[in-house]
Write an enzyme that holds these catalytic residues in place. Structure first.
Site: not given
Ligand code: UDX
Length: 447
Positions: A86, A121, A149-150, A152, A223, A267, A272, A275
């Site tokens: 999407t 989603t 809810f996976l 990467e 999310n 922080a 990025g 999702c």
């Molecule tokens: C996310 C959700 O966690 C997952 O449940 C959903 O199904 C898809 O979207 P994803 O985008 O793969 O997963 O990774 P995630 O670990 O959530 O991190 C997303 C972004 O947030 C990354 O850029 C990560 O570096 C950033 N992040 C995460 C932070 O900057 N601080 C944090 O405390 C946690």
């Protein structure tokens, strides 16, 4: 039971590989030959721990069947999962063309007995539109929503061990089929984890039975709330920078409170990936379509978009300017553990520095290739962290890969011209870096 996954991207391919490894006959439908052809050879088009091991098991036992044909897969399937992409429209609203195209095409081959499960989603209300589409069509398939809810970098683990399985829709046959498939996987999860080389973890294993609309909104809200937590932490990081507090100490203290929790309060350079940026803007658009004000998420989005510029500006202050400075950006994937560079903060920072007149070199252990197309043409891609850092005035750690945590800092010091390490993902041991004689700075830790 036989299943089909429509769309073998980061989500669909992981599910298909796990289901096939559990012995479920699984058609993996992918229309893009750049993804399908490697899959037929046992390769994933992206790096994800344990995934290729499972693909190879599925291909060997004949349970994983990669194909680009709806006609060969759907009529033989009891359950069809929609896991197509999407992408964003230019205005930030989700582009649902693939969602409707997949449903329309699938409808040609489904019967009223087929169970169609939405895993992608989608904005709340999408399911109702697809149900109308199926009803108008002869297929009259059963529609269910079961969002994923996976995350990467832990995708395989998250499919095997999860806190919640959301089942949206009241159809008994549909509910039973989803439960049975997951039970089949759950009963073999430790063996599958072993093949994938992944450590078993304890999760809640909750089943959540709700309406289709609630299921759709659970996913979008979960999310968005995680993204909100990150943007909140980054706002406080800016205040910590301005006041002399340390954001890691602050969030460690805040997160001890079990009502808040420490997760997703790291922080750094902002979120990025494929999702959070998309899901936050999708929720904002969806709320606006229903006439609901969601300015809280607009603020979170704005704050997130400000972080790469904030970091470039902090470095400018410390170095006394950016023009002519040599800066290495280490980490180009949107987070450690994946080669995915969608909405990557590291790439945004590198491009901003290049625009500001710095000489920028970059390196990522798994994402150099994927990042190339998004990097400005003057940026040099190094084959190692030390190569990228050669003669640099500053090194920015943009993604917390373990190899950057384990860098030989004394060797790095000899390689670099300057001494600034900017820990943009708050990944390093501040005291250790300082002990090596570096100037250390990070979002919320500049005291
Ligand atoms: C996310 C959700 O966690 C997952 O449940 C959903 O199904 C898809 O979207 P994803 O985008 O793969 O997963 O990774 P995630 O670990 O959530 O991190 C997303 C972004 O947030 C990354 O850029 C990560 O570096 C950033 N992040 C995460 C932070 O900057 N601080 C944090 O405390 C946690």
């Amino acid at each position: 039971m036989t299943v089909t996954f429509l769309g073998c991207g980061y989500l669909g391919l992981t599910y298909a590989a796990v289901f096939a490894a559990a012995g479920i006959k699984t058609y993996a439908v992918e229309l893009n030959p750049d993804r399908l052809n490697p899959l037929k050879q046992g390769k994933a088009f992206f790096f994800e721990e344990g995934l290729e091991e499972l693909i190879s098991v599925g291909l060997k036992n004949g349970k994983l069947i990669p194909t680009d044909s709806y006609k060969d897969s759907i009529p033989n399937s009891d359950v069809v999962f929609s896991s197509v992409g999407t992408p964003d429209n230019p205005d930030g609203s989700p582009n649902l063309d693939y969602i409707y195209a997949a449903a329309n095409e699938a409808a040609k081959y489904m019967s009223p007995k087929t169970i169609f499960v939405q895993k992608s989603t989608v904005p709340v209300g999408t399911g109702s539109k697809i149900i109308t589409l199926f009803d108008d069509n002869d297929s009259k398939a059963i529609y269910m929503s079961s969002p994923e809810f996976l995350a990467e970098s832990t995708s395989v683990r998250d499919v095997l061990y999860y806190d919640r399985l959301v089942i949206g829709g009241t159809d008994k046959k549909g509910t039973d089929a989803i439960l049975k498939l997951h039970e089949t996987v759950d009963n073999q999860r430790d063996q599958i984890a072993k093949i994938a080389g992944i450590k078993p973890v304890k999760r809640l294993d909750e089943r959540v039975f709700v309406s289709i609309k609630s299921a759709e909104l659970i996913k979008a809200a979960a999310n968005s709330f995680l993204a909100l937590k990150i943007s909140f932490a980054n706002s406080i990081a800016k205040l910590a920078d301005a006041s002399g507090a340390d954001i890691v100490e602050v969030m460690d203290g805040v997160g001890i409170d079990q009502r808040i929790g420490r997760a997703f309060l790291n922080a750094g350079r902002g979120y990025g990936g494929g999702c959070f940026p998309k899901d936050v803007s999708g929720l904002i658009h969806s709320a606006s379509d229903y006439g609901v004000d969601l300015s809280i998420m607009e603020a979170a989005q704005e704050l997130n978009e400000s972080m790469p510029g904030y970091i470039a500006n902090r470095i400018k202050q410390i170095l006394g300017g950016l023009k002519g400075k040599k800066i290495a950006v280490l980490g180009l994937s949107f987070k450690a553990g994946t080669s995915d560079v969608r909405q990557s903060p590291g790439i945004k920072i590198a491009n901003l520095l290049d625009i500001a007149g710095s000489s920028v070199s970059v390196y990522d252990p798994h994402a150099n290739g994927e990042a190339k197309k998004d990097l400005r043409s003057g940026i040099k891609i190094g084959q190692s962290a030390l190569e990228a850092a050669d003669d640099a005035n500053a090194v920015i750690i943009a993604t917390a890969w373990p190899e950057f945590r384990d860098l030989d800092f004394s060797q790095l010091k000899q390689t670099m011209l300057g001494t600034l390490i900017y820990d943009a993902d708050n990944a390093l041991d501040k005291d250790q870096v300082k002990k090596e004689g570096f100037v250390f700075s990070a979002p919320g830790r500049s005291a």
